[in-house]
Write an enzyme that holds these catalytic residues in place. Sequence first.
Site, PDB file in Angstrom:
ATOM      1  N   CYS A 114       0.815  -1.226   0.000  1.00  0.00           N
ATOM      2  CA  CYS A 114       0.000   0.000   0.000  1.00  0.00           C
ATOM      3  C   CYS A 114       0.844   1.270   0.000  1.00  0.00           C
ATOM      4  CB  CYS A 114      -0.934  -0.004   1.191  1.00  0.00           C
ATOM      5  SG  CYS A 114      -1.773  -1.569   1.374  1.00  0.00           S
ATOM      6  N   HIS A 238      -2.964   6.676   3.267  1.00  0.00           N
ATOM      7  CA  HIS A 238      -3.461   5.390   2.773  1.00  0.00           C
ATOM      8  C   HIS A 238      -4.802   5.105   3.446  1.00  0.00           C
ATOM      9  CE1 HIS A 238      -4.012   1.337   1.651  1.00  0.00           C
ATOM     10  NE2 HIS A 238      -3.589   0.805   2.781  1.00  0.00           N
ATOM     11  N   ASN A 268     -10.343  -0.452   0.970  1.00  0.00           N
ATOM     12  CA  ASN A 268      -8.884  -0.404   0.918  1.00  0.00           C
ATOM     13  C   ASN A 268      -8.417  -0.900  -0.453  1.00  0.00           C
ATOM     14  OD1 ASN A 268      -6.143  -0.866   1.081  1.00  0.00           O
ATOM     15  ND2 ASN A 268      -6.213  -1.785   3.132  1.00  0.00           N
TER      16      ASN A 268
HETATM   17  N1  ACO Z   1     -18.019  -8.566  11.366  1.00  0.00           N
HETATM   18  C1  ACO Z   1     -18.360  -8.770  12.643  1.00  0.00           C
HETATM   19  N2  ACO Z   1     -17.491  -9.148  13.585  1.00  0.00           N
HETATM   20  C2  ACO Z   1     -16.206  -9.316  13.220  1.00  0.00           C
HETATM   21  C3  ACO Z   1     -15.784  -9.120  11.898  1.00  0.00           C
HETATM   22  C4  ACO Z   1     -16.738  -8.740  10.949  1.00  0.00           C
HETATM   23  N3  ACO Z   1     -16.441  -8.510   9.657  1.00  0.00           N
HETATM   24  N4  ACO Z   1     -14.468  -9.364  11.823  1.00  0.00           N
HETATM   25  C5  ACO Z   1     -14.070  -9.701  13.070  1.00  0.00           C
HETATM   26  N5  ACO Z   1     -15.120  -9.666  13.918  1.00  0.00           N
HETATM   27  C6  ACO Z   1     -15.137  -9.945  15.331  1.00  0.00           C
HETATM   28  C7  ACO Z   1     -13.939 -10.721  15.809  1.00  0.00           C
HETATM   29  O1  ACO Z   1     -14.130 -12.099  15.613  1.00  0.00           O
HETATM   30  C8  ACO Z   1     -13.876 -10.343  17.257  1.00  0.00           C
HETATM   31  O2  ACO Z   1     -14.806 -11.104  17.970  1.00  0.00           O
HETATM   32  P1  ACO Z   1     -14.462 -11.659  19.448  1.00  0.00           P
HETATM   33  O3  ACO Z   1     -14.238 -10.417  20.280  1.00  0.00           O
HETATM   34  O4  ACO Z   1     -15.676 -12.410  19.811  1.00  0.00           O
HETATM   35  O5  ACO Z   1     -13.226 -12.473  19.282  1.00  0.00           O
HETATM   36  C9  ACO Z   1     -14.374  -8.891  17.273  1.00  0.00           C
HETATM   37  O6  ACO Z   1     -15.091  -8.711  16.037  1.00  0.00           O
HETATM   38  C10 ACO Z   1     -13.275  -7.866  17.354  1.00  0.00           C
HETATM   39  O7  ACO Z   1     -12.282  -8.207  16.400  1.00  0.00           O
HETATM   40  P2  ACO Z   1     -10.967  -7.345  16.273  1.00  0.00           P
HETATM   41  O8  ACO Z   1     -10.046  -8.038  15.326  1.00  0.00           O
HETATM   42  O9  ACO Z   1     -10.469  -7.000  17.631  1.00  0.00           O
HETATM   43  O10 ACO Z   1     -11.526  -6.023  15.593  1.00  0.00           O
HETATM   44  P3  ACO Z   1     -10.765  -4.687  15.347  1.00  0.00           P
HETATM   45  O11 ACO Z   1     -11.407  -3.596  16.071  1.00  0.00           O
HETATM   46  O12 ACO Z   1      -9.278  -4.848  15.490  1.00  0.00           O
HETATM   47  O13 ACO Z   1     -11.073  -4.432  13.787  1.00  0.00           O
HETATM   48  C11 ACO Z   1      -9.967  -4.706  11.676  1.00  0.00           C
HETATM   49  C12 ACO Z   1     -10.656  -5.401  12.844  1.00  0.00           C
HETATM   50  C13 ACO Z   1     -10.983  -3.778  11.015  1.00  0.00           C
HETATM   51  C14 ACO Z   1      -9.480  -5.737  10.703  1.00  0.00           C
HETATM   52  C15 ACO Z   1      -8.802  -3.859  12.229  1.00  0.00           C
HETATM   53  O14 ACO Z   1      -7.988  -4.650  13.095  1.00  0.00           O
HETATM   54  C16 ACO Z   1      -7.920  -3.296  11.147  1.00  0.00           C
HETATM   55  O15 ACO Z   1      -8.347  -2.474  10.352  1.00  0.00           O
HETATM   56  N6  ACO Z   1      -6.664  -3.699  11.136  1.00  0.00           N
HETATM   57  C17 ACO Z   1      -5.724  -3.212  10.125  1.00  0.00           C
HETATM   58  C18 ACO Z   1      -5.969  -3.948   8.843  1.00  0.00           C
HETATM   59  C19 ACO Z   1      -5.304  -3.280   7.703  1.00  0.00           C
HETATM   60  O16 ACO Z   1      -5.146  -2.073   7.658  1.00  0.00           O
HETATM   61  N7  ACO Z   1      -4.903  -4.075   6.738  1.00  0.00           N
HETATM   62  C20 ACO Z   1      -4.317  -3.656   5.529  1.00  0.00           C
HETATM   63  C21 ACO Z   1      -2.977  -3.048   5.722  1.00  0.00           C
HETATM   64  S1  ACO Z   1      -1.947  -3.212   4.374  1.00  0.00           S
HETATM   65  C22 ACO Z   1      -2.882  -2.963   3.071  1.00  0.00           C
HETATM   66  O17 ACO Z   1      -3.568  -1.979   3.012  1.00  0.00           O
HETATM   67  C23 ACO Z   1      -2.924  -3.989   2.000  1.00  0.00           C
END
Ligand code: ACO
Length: 314
Positions: A114, A238, A268
Amino acid sequence: MTSTAISGARILSVGTALPEQVLTNEDLEQMVDTSHEWIVERSGIHERRIGGTTSDLAASAGKAAIERAGIDPATIDLLILATTSPDRRVPATASTVQELLGLQCGAMDLNAACSGFVYALVAAHGFIEMGHSRVLIIGAETLSRMTDWTDRTTCILFADGAGAAVVEKTDGAGDLHGWHVDSNGSLEEALFCDFDGKIEMAGQAIFKNAVLAMENAARKSLAMADMSADQIDLVVPHQANVRIVEASCKRLGIPYEKTSMVIHRTGNTSSASIPLALEDAWTGGRVNQGDNILLVGFGAGMTSAAAVITWDGI
Ligand code: ACO
């Protein structure tokens, strides 16, 4: 690392392309156990576009940037295509795009995830300093091909799109005042996609490191530019997650209102996301001659990159 920031190049114009097919959060509710509310609260995404090929999207964005610049495509000396989702392993998708655009020039792909568009921007300034006159840079992705549509932790995030910029030689120092590119290969396992595989991601680890990497790249670019954060008029980050951008801005002391955000409608799009957000600000009248703009990204690798430019485009 440090470097002299004299460049003699400027971004002249930008152009973008998005696939026609819209995939909403409501559509995703039918595919995996998720909800519109969860996706918006955790990422800021409402809908995204999917479909097409990387080369077609890249060519459309490149064509738009060339037309807006009002230049003869024959005057382009080099095409750099930032992508993590090339059409083929060989040849470089840049060569396909070159043919689609009818360019006679060098062409290469660049994979810095990215951060790729900012890497390409810095590279374009370098090529121009070494003698080229015009470089077309494009960030283009079809991440939908690499997405596991049964994995709710990733499929809500990724999407397709492209953004391009014409960078040209200019008299004087040019628009690039500070830049920084980085990578931390020890975090490779936090986000990867094997050949013929799908994207696998440790979301929380990426989140935490992304905030720090964006801050670090931005601070180093500002230091090279000899600017303070309050001199920045517009931040083009980004588009991975609204919360990552909010946290990074807070650490940098830059009001979130100064950011250009398109993630709500694009998702994204990896290397396409910064030019998509730059074009949105530009066409929306938020980019004025002389404005100081901070472009900053992070991605798999974990790479990060930032550039401080003063807008001198059309
Ligand atoms: N819908 C509903 N619930 C979900 C989903 C979903 N789509 N996905 C995960 N959950 C649940 C999980 O299972 C978890 O449940 P639990 O508490 O019972 O275990 C709960 O939601 C919380 O999950 P987290 O992973 O803690 O959620 P978080 O607030 O961290 O958000 C996310 C997740 C959006 C993926 C976030 O961590 C994020 O954006 N991370 C960075 C990802 C990123 O930027 N990637 C790309 C970078 S490089 C590039 O751009 C190619």
